[in-house]
Design a protein around this motif. Structure first.
Motif, PDB file in Angstrom:
ATOM      1  N   ALA B 270       0.829  -1.209   0.000  1.00 28.53           N
ATOM      2  CA  ALA B 270       0.000   0.000   0.000  1.00 28.53           C
ATOM      3  C   ALA B 270       0.861   1.256   0.000  1.00 28.53           C
ATOM      4  O   ALA B 270       0.454   2.306  -0.492  1.00 28.53           O
ATOM      5  CB  ALA B 270      -0.927   0.009   1.225  1.00 28.53           C
TER       6      ALA B 270
ATOM      7  N   GLU C 186     -10.825  -0.372  10.914  1.00 31.50           N
ATOM      8  CA  GLU C 186     -10.423  -1.320   9.870  1.00 31.50           C
ATOM      9  C   GLU C 186     -11.521  -1.484   8.822  1.00 31.50           C
ATOM     10  O   GLU C 186     -11.256  -1.498   7.614  1.00 31.50           O
ATOM     11  CB  GLU C 186     -10.063  -2.680  10.494  1.00 31.50           C
ATOM     12  CG  GLU C 186      -8.825  -2.609  11.395  1.00 31.50           C
ATOM     13  CD  GLU C 186      -8.234  -3.986  11.751  1.00 31.50           C
ATOM     14  OE1 GLU C 186      -8.598  -4.988  11.111  1.00 31.50           O
ATOM     15  OE2 GLU C 186      -7.377  -4.029  12.660  1.00 31.50           O
ATOM     16  N   ALA C 187     -12.758  -1.603   9.273  1.00 35.84           N
ATOM     17  CA  ALA C 187     -13.859  -1.804   8.329  1.00 35.84           C
ATOM     18  C   ALA C 187     -14.011  -0.595   7.400  1.00 35.84           C
ATOM     19  O   ALA C 187     -14.206  -0.740   6.188  1.00 35.84           O
ATOM     20  CB  ALA C 187     -15.159  -2.064   9.089  1.00 35.84           C
ATOM     21  N   ALA C 189     -11.703   1.591   6.571  1.00 38.25           N
ATOM     22  CA  ALA C 189     -10.572   1.645   5.645  1.00 38.25           C
ATOM     23  C   ALA C 189     -10.806   0.701   4.471  1.00 38.25           C
ATOM     24  O   ALA C 189     -10.538   1.033   3.314  1.00 38.25           O
ATOM     25  CB  ALA C 189      -9.277   1.281   6.370  1.00 38.25           C
ATOM     26  N   LEU C 190     -11.327  -0.472   4.789  1.00 39.34           N
ATOM     27  CA  LEU C 190     -11.551  -1.474   3.743  1.00 39.34           C
ATOM     28  C   LEU C 190     -12.588  -1.005   2.727  1.00 39.34           C
ATOM     29  O   LEU C 190     -12.341  -1.014   1.517  1.00 39.34           O
ATOM     30  CB  LEU C 190     -12.010  -2.790   4.390  1.00 39.34           C
ATOM     31  CG  LEU C 190     -12.378  -3.915   3.424  1.00 39.34           C
ATOM     32  CD1 LEU C 190     -11.187  -4.341   2.589  1.00 39.34           C
ATOM     33  CD2 LEU C 190     -12.946  -5.107   4.181  1.00 39.34           C
ATOM     34  N   VAL C 191     -13.756  -0.595   3.217  1.00 43.37           N
ATOM     35  CA  VAL C 191     -14.812  -0.238   2.263  1.00 43.37           C
ATOM     36  C   VAL C 191     -14.464   1.051   1.524  1.00 43.37           C
ATOM     37  O   VAL C 191     -14.774   1.191   0.341  1.00 43.37           O
ATOM     38  CB  VAL C 191     -16.199  -0.128   2.932  1.00 43.37           C
ATOM     39  CG1 VAL C 191     -16.565  -1.457   3.595  1.00 43.37           C
ATOM     40  CG2 VAL C 191     -16.286   1.023   3.905  1.00 43.37           C
ATOM     41  N   LYS C 193     -11.501   2.109   0.667  1.00 41.97           N
ATOM     42  CA  LYS C 193     -10.563   1.829  -0.423  1.00 41.97           C
ATOM     43  C   LYS C 193     -11.261   1.049  -1.539  1.00 41.97           C
ATOM     44  O   LYS C 193     -10.828   1.078  -2.689  1.00 41.97           O
ATOM     45  CB  LYS C 193      -9.338   1.075   0.093  1.00 41.97           C
ATOM     46  CG  LYS C 193      -8.178   1.188  -0.882  1.00 41.97           C
ATOM     47  CD  LYS C 193      -6.820   1.239  -0.262  1.00 41.97           C
ATOM     48  CE  LYS C 193      -5.754   1.475  -1.318  1.00 41.97           C
ATOM     49  NZ  LYS C 193      -4.461   0.884  -0.931  1.00 41.97           N
ATOM     50  N   GLY C 194     -12.354   0.373  -1.190  1.00 43.55           N
ATOM     51  CA  GLY C 194     -13.137  -0.339  -2.201  1.00 43.55           C
ATOM     52  C   GLY C 194     -14.140   0.553  -2.903  1.00 43.55           C
ATOM     53  O   GLY C 194     -14.894   0.078  -3.761  1.00 43.55           O
ATOM     54  N   GLY C 195     -14.156   1.839  -2.542  1.00 47.72           N
ATOM     55  CA  GLY C 195     -14.997   2.765  -3.285  1.00 47.72           C
ATOM     56  C   GLY C 195     -16.338   3.080  -2.648  1.00 47.72           C
ATOM     57  O   GLY C 195     -17.217   3.657  -3.292  1.00 47.72           O
ATOM     58  N   VAL C 196     -16.526   2.724  -1.378  1.00 46.81           N
ATOM     59  CA  VAL C 196     -17.781   3.024  -0.694  1.00 46.81           C
ATOM     60  C   VAL C 196     -17.561   4.230   0.227  1.00 46.81           C
ATOM     61  O   VAL C 196     -16.582   4.268   0.965  1.00 46.81           O
ATOM     62  CB  VAL C 196     -18.253   1.795   0.122  1.00 46.81           C
ATOM     63  CG1 VAL C 196     -19.520   2.122   0.912  1.00 46.81           C
ATOM     64  CG2 VAL C 196     -18.479   0.601  -0.804  1.00 46.81           C
ATOM     65  N   ALA C 285      -5.560   2.217  10.386  1.00 48.55           N
ATOM     66  CA  ALA C 285      -5.792   1.248   9.310  1.00 48.55           C
ATOM     67  C   ALA C 285      -5.868   1.965   7.960  1.00 48.55           C
ATOM     68  O   ALA C 285      -5.310   1.501   6.963  1.00 48.55           O
ATOM     69  CB  ALA C 285      -7.066   0.445   9.577  1.00 48.55           C
ATOM     70  N   ALA C 289      -3.339   1.677   4.719  1.00 51.13           N
ATOM     71  CA  ALA C 289      -3.861   1.328   3.405  1.00 51.13           C
ATOM     72  C   ALA C 289      -3.502   2.381   2.367  1.00 51.13           C
ATOM     73  O   ALA C 289      -3.880   2.270   1.205  1.00 51.13           O
ATOM     74  CB  ALA C 289      -5.384   1.174   3.479  1.00 51.13           C
ATOM     75  N   GLY C 290      -2.783   3.400   2.811  1.00 46.86           N
ATOM     76  CA  GLY C 290      -2.367   4.429   1.866  1.00 46.86           C
ATOM     77  C   GLY C 290      -3.455   5.431   1.540  1.00 46.86           C
ATOM     78  O   GLY C 290      -3.326   6.182   0.570  1.00 46.86           O
TER      79      GLY C 290
ATOM     80  N   LYS D 165     -19.654  -4.098  -4.618  1.00 54.38           N
ATOM     81  CA  LYS D 165     -19.464  -3.252  -3.442  1.00 54.38           C
ATOM     82  C   LYS D 165     -20.412  -3.637  -2.308  1.00 54.38           C
ATOM     83  O   LYS D 165     -20.086  -3.467  -1.134  1.00 54.38           O
ATOM     84  CB  LYS D 165     -19.619  -1.777  -3.817  1.00 54.38           C
ATOM     85  CG  LYS D 165     -18.506  -1.326  -4.749  1.00 54.38           C
ATOM     86  CD  LYS D 165     -18.469   0.174  -4.955  1.00 54.38           C
ATOM     87  CE  LYS D 165     -17.360   0.509  -5.965  1.00 54.38           C
ATOM     88  NZ  LYS D 165     -17.277   1.946  -6.257  1.00 54.38           N
ATOM     89  N   LEU D 168     -18.662  -6.359  -0.579  1.00 53.15           N
ATOM     90  CA  LEU D 168     -17.595  -5.856   0.291  1.00 53.15           C
ATOM     91  C   LEU D 168     -18.186  -5.345   1.608  1.00 53.15           C
ATOM     92  O   LEU D 168     -17.669  -5.633   2.698  1.00 53.15           O
ATOM     93  CB  LEU D 168     -16.834  -4.725  -0.422  1.00 53.15           C
ATOM     94  CG  LEU D 168     -15.646  -4.147   0.338  1.00 53.15           C
ATOM     95  CD1 LEU D 168     -14.563  -5.191   0.530  1.00 53.15           C
ATOM     96  CD2 LEU D 168     -15.067  -2.937  -0.400  1.00 53.15           C
ATOM     97  N   LEU D 251      -7.133  -5.021  -2.318  1.00 48.25           N
ATOM     98  CA  LEU D 251      -7.194  -3.560  -2.222  1.00 48.25           C
ATOM     99  C   LEU D 251      -5.988  -2.973  -1.485  1.00 48.25           C
ATOM    100  O   LEU D 251      -5.913  -1.763  -1.277  1.00 48.25           O
ATOM    101  CB  LEU D 251      -8.480  -3.138  -1.488  1.00 48.25           C
ATOM    102  CG  LEU D 251      -9.801  -3.417  -2.211  1.00 48.25           C
ATOM    103  CD1 LEU D 251     -10.967  -3.295  -1.234  1.00 48.25           C
ATOM    104  CD2 LEU D 251      -9.978  -2.454  -3.381  1.00 48.25           C
ATOM    105  N   ASN D 252      -5.062  -3.836  -1.066  1.00 51.47           N
ATOM    106  CA  ASN D 252      -3.909  -3.386  -0.277  1.00 51.47           C
ATOM    107  C   ASN D 252      -4.316  -2.677   1.005  1.00 51.47           C
ATOM    108  O   ASN D 252      -3.922  -1.550   1.281  1.00 51.47           O
ATOM    109  CB  ASN D 252      -3.014  -2.442  -1.102  1.00 51.47           C
ATOM    110  CG  ASN D 252      -2.092  -3.200  -2.032  1.00 51.47           C
ATOM    111  OD1 ASN D 252      -1.917  -4.408  -1.894  1.00 51.47           O
ATOM    112  ND2 ASN D 252      -1.503  -2.500  -2.975  1.00 51.47           N
ATOM    113  N   PRO D 254      -4.123  -3.579   4.941  1.00 50.52           N
ATOM    114  CA  PRO D 254      -3.785  -4.521   6.007  1.00 50.52           C
ATOM    115  C   PRO D 254      -4.760  -4.410   7.167  1.00 50.52           C
ATOM    116  O   PRO D 254      -5.022  -3.300   7.646  1.00 50.52           O
ATOM    117  CB  PRO D 254      -2.380  -4.092   6.437  1.00 50.52           C
ATOM    118  CG  PRO D 254      -2.239  -2.682   6.010  1.00 50.52           C
ATOM    119  CD  PRO D 254      -3.184  -2.452   4.866  1.00 50.52           C
ATOM    120  N   LEU D 255      -5.292  -5.538   7.614  1.00 47.59           N
ATOM    121  CA  LEU D 255      -6.305  -5.543   8.670  1.00 47.59           C
ATOM    122  C   LEU D 255      -5.883  -6.503   9.770  1.00 47.59           C
ATOM    123  O   LEU D 255      -6.259  -7.675   9.773  1.00 47.59           O
ATOM    124  CB  LEU D 255      -7.662  -5.990   8.096  1.00 47.59           C
ATOM    125  CG  LEU D 255      -8.274  -5.142   6.981  1.00 47.59           C
ATOM    126  CD1 LEU D 255      -9.587  -5.764   6.514  1.00 47.59           C
ATOM    127  CD2 LEU D 255      -8.506  -3.711   7.445  1.00 47.59           C
TER     128      LEU D 255
END
Lengths: 293, 293, 293, 293
Positions: B270, C186-187, C189-191, C193-196, C285, C289-290, D165, D168, D251-252, D254-255
């Protein structure tokens, strides 16, 4: 030079015997006096109390933990009160960075000197004078002590002038060793469950990239499930991980692997592992994988 | 014995050169044909397509990952379709346990043989014939191939008959190496923030308990912050941690340290670490401690 | 009943104001005297020193940490020395289990009583009398104090007779809250970065399964990246995670999630997060993830 | 609108019954045909094969995992081949982000539509039409389907246009729930070993800051050690953590907490937990603390 040595456990008795072999007069002390007999047989003098160290030039201590060192040095009629001005306390115990700083200050205020010289190696290395020492203190003092260090260890590394830095290095070293144990434990659990013999696997590792006693010895203990008698007991390992983390928190250094290792030792303690070698954390991965021992 | 070699990257070109030195006829192939020149200069024959391996007795492959191996072997007009019955495919790539099992089955069905021979060592070791090989396959076949393995590595360890077990061993080995990197990274961050020079610290470690090239080399890269050019690129390390965890999950072996390492690589990715050596995960602890590089 | 209140920080000033509203005579004290003015305006009496609590029947303390409580109570001319026999010390601070046990013993020896009543809730809840109290002490004493607790909180839970158990409960509660923060961080950051969109995502969560102020409030702070001014400062969160882990180690309970959280706070501290709300660990997080803030 | 529903497990049978209550013609299918009887009794028509969905306008699927969905849709004579152009496949299963993207592409190429509508809630909520849906697809299509969604859930959240999405979001939601389970498991192990009754502790938590069914229900299961029959089986929880991590790696992101949770499920599987509810990871902390169940 009149030498004192306090703390004749598995490590200390070997180290004291090496100092005795230096030919200089040695006085020893241990809370349980029966452990002094071996050194007495080698020619050392047994102290009746800490008062017998009043004329010592340098006193080595090798005790279990902060509590023991603190009580011995700082307690009523403790070592601090008995040592003469100019005498040197060489603390070989694996103690906290914080206590090492306190001892430095206390001895300095008393006109004494404090050198930290924690050691790497297990009891057999101590007995053979093959330890490694991480030493920190005043350069002139360390130079004066080098002949004694040379009897105890195969090499002494001068880390810094502030004694506590040697303790930090020592703690970090035990962290690295615990990391080796954990990683071997996980890797062996994985390949064993995959159908590869763990002893043959260890042989492969230690004949190639991991060709070093550390991996051979700890890997062997894990592969053999041979955790008693302990060369270094699990509660001491747990204590060291706690001290690593305390030092890390004081310095604001997050260490996720150290945290993992610390938790492993707590779990081992909960399972009643107090009398086992610290390498026993190396079977937790196998246990979690449902492998019978 | 007619030998083929496919995949002339940093590792493969060194390995193929060593096979060429065996004196047996060698045909090489690489997707980017310019990389074949070095081997041609040494006397190898360049294949135009996989069809040129139709009469080979044994074909080595050294490719980046599952995807590349799968495409080469199983794809249309792939290696599987070209190899003659009785020929042996020796797969040196670090691939998944699952793909290794599939390749075993596919080659067996085609009347061919499959041997897994993943290697330990970096490009310089490959060029010098100093790799370590973890080999699994039919005993008679392995025995026949030993002279070739001896040109490539300083030692070949026969792990098992089922090829996939060699891959499991290889992946577990990379896990162990990554654990070394992470532990060194954390330890160096700790002592450095505590005021100890990290190069001197590494010298202490690698002159004593950790006196082995693995710690010296990776410790040196971390201490020097020298992560380019990569000897083993971070995305490959990330891939291997993923494969370790996939194998571990299939076998029901929870590996918390492997999980930590995997997350470290994801984070490095990342941060844009794709072109760095995988030892670059070793500065994340320093980064989290607020140490400037 | 003559009431004393010591410690008028963000939480304490609100709690003391609620006690003042009970109509009973209230004497307050704070190290920085200017913070007493608000309470004086409400009718409270300002103490000049701890000696002014000599005739108090019950003294509440709400301080930052073990160090502050220890100094106040056990120090020279401290609260322990000033309180009359039979008086009750109600300690609302979030302190260690170990200190709570020591305070219990010290007050008992002095013929006084000790009740632990740590609170859940942020400053606005304190001002509104909407805290939750975890209370432990002698049943008769607690019953006598219930009317006062009722002014401070919407509910008091009687945990046990041994005061330290209330502290254990309190610390475990802060662990649970920190776990909520980390999991949301964490959640999101994940979504993201996934575009949500993270605000829409939080709305979804808190309109369905996570429909509770805790998730709304902390989720909102994370989504808004609004960490100043702190409702509960990060160093206090770090302290609590340290105390959770100390209690866990004493009880031999390995808590991997608590370890993860503790490391998050250490990292935040290394990044200079001392003045931020503790929910700021919830962007680490995203940072890893950048994602730019 | 002619509706189809495929997959009548614990969740699907409740969801299909709710759709049947909408009054529109419903055809159902299940691999084990005996599970169709309940719906037939309610008036639904039983499909003999996927061919019976050729004239359906919208087909819901609710299956266990990627493998099942992939086989059903993409397999020979699969749903993709049977659906008429313009028909909509509404996939409610918790599947990977990657498979959702593939299904979107496949249906689009076939002139069909694909909507992802994974659901939150356990079997009782499905039967009561009280689920929460995370929906993604073409806005016009979603609007047309809202009346059906309203029969199944108490609220539908439109996440985005790209179906994956919603998957996700769903996976991240299960991660958050698993985090609740783990945190409760650790907290309860801690206080219980410290001498606090775990049921009373849970009552305290869920009457105050954690006053939400999620904490009450999962906390209750953990406190009661009641993990059979499973409302949501552990292997499904494990699968979801794997999919969360796969999405996160793509998605890079880290969790570390997701990694911890994943390892917990692997360990549960190694201990033979396949038939237990996924909340059974909530006793691993107690187990590690040496607490007997």
């Amino acid at each position: 030079m009149k030498i004192g040595f306090i703390g004749l456990g598995q490590m200390g008795s070997g180290m004291a015997a090496r100092l005795q072999a230096s030919g200089q007069p040695l006085t020893v002390f241990n809370r349980s006096p029966e452990k002094m007999q071996g050194l007495i047989d080698l020619g050392a003098k047994a102290a009746q109390s800490l008062g017998d160290f009043a004329d010592a030039d340098v006193i080595f201590t090798m005790l279990a933990d902060d509590h023991a060192v603190n009580a011995l040095v700082m307690g009523e009629d403790g070592l601090l009160a008995q040592m003469r001005p100019g005498a040197v306390h060489v603390s070989c115990s694996t103690i906290s960075v914080a206590l090492s700083a306190q001892l430095t200050e206390a001895h300095t205020r008393a006109g004494q000197e404090y050198v930290a010289a924690p050691v790497f190696g297990r009891p057999d290395a101590a007995a053979a004078g093959k330890l490694y020492l991480a030493v920190a203190g005043k350069p002139a003092t360390i130079e004066r002590l080098q002949p004694l260090f040379a009897h105890m260890g195969q090499h002494s590394f001068v880390v810094a002038e502030m004694p506590e830095k040697a303790n930090l290095v020592k703690l970090s070293g035990n962290f690295l060793i615990a990391a080796v144990i954990e990683s071997l434990g996980e890797a062996m659990a994985l390949v064993e469950k995959g159908g590869v013999d763990r002893h043959a696997y260890l042989e492969l590792l230690t004949s190639s990239l991991f060709n070093v006693p550390l991996y051979k010895n700890y890997g062997g203990l894990i592969a053999d499930r041979k955790f008693t008698p302990p060369g270094f007991a699990a509660p001491l390992g747990q204590k060291d991980m706690r001290l690593v983390q305390a030092a890390a928190e004081n310095l604001n250094v997050p260490l996720p692997l150290a945290s993992l290792l610390h938790d492993r030792f707590i779990r081992l303690a909960a399972e009643g592992g107090a009398s086992r070698d610290w390498s026993a954390i190396g079977i937790l991965a196998a246990q979690d994988a449902g492998l019978s021992s």
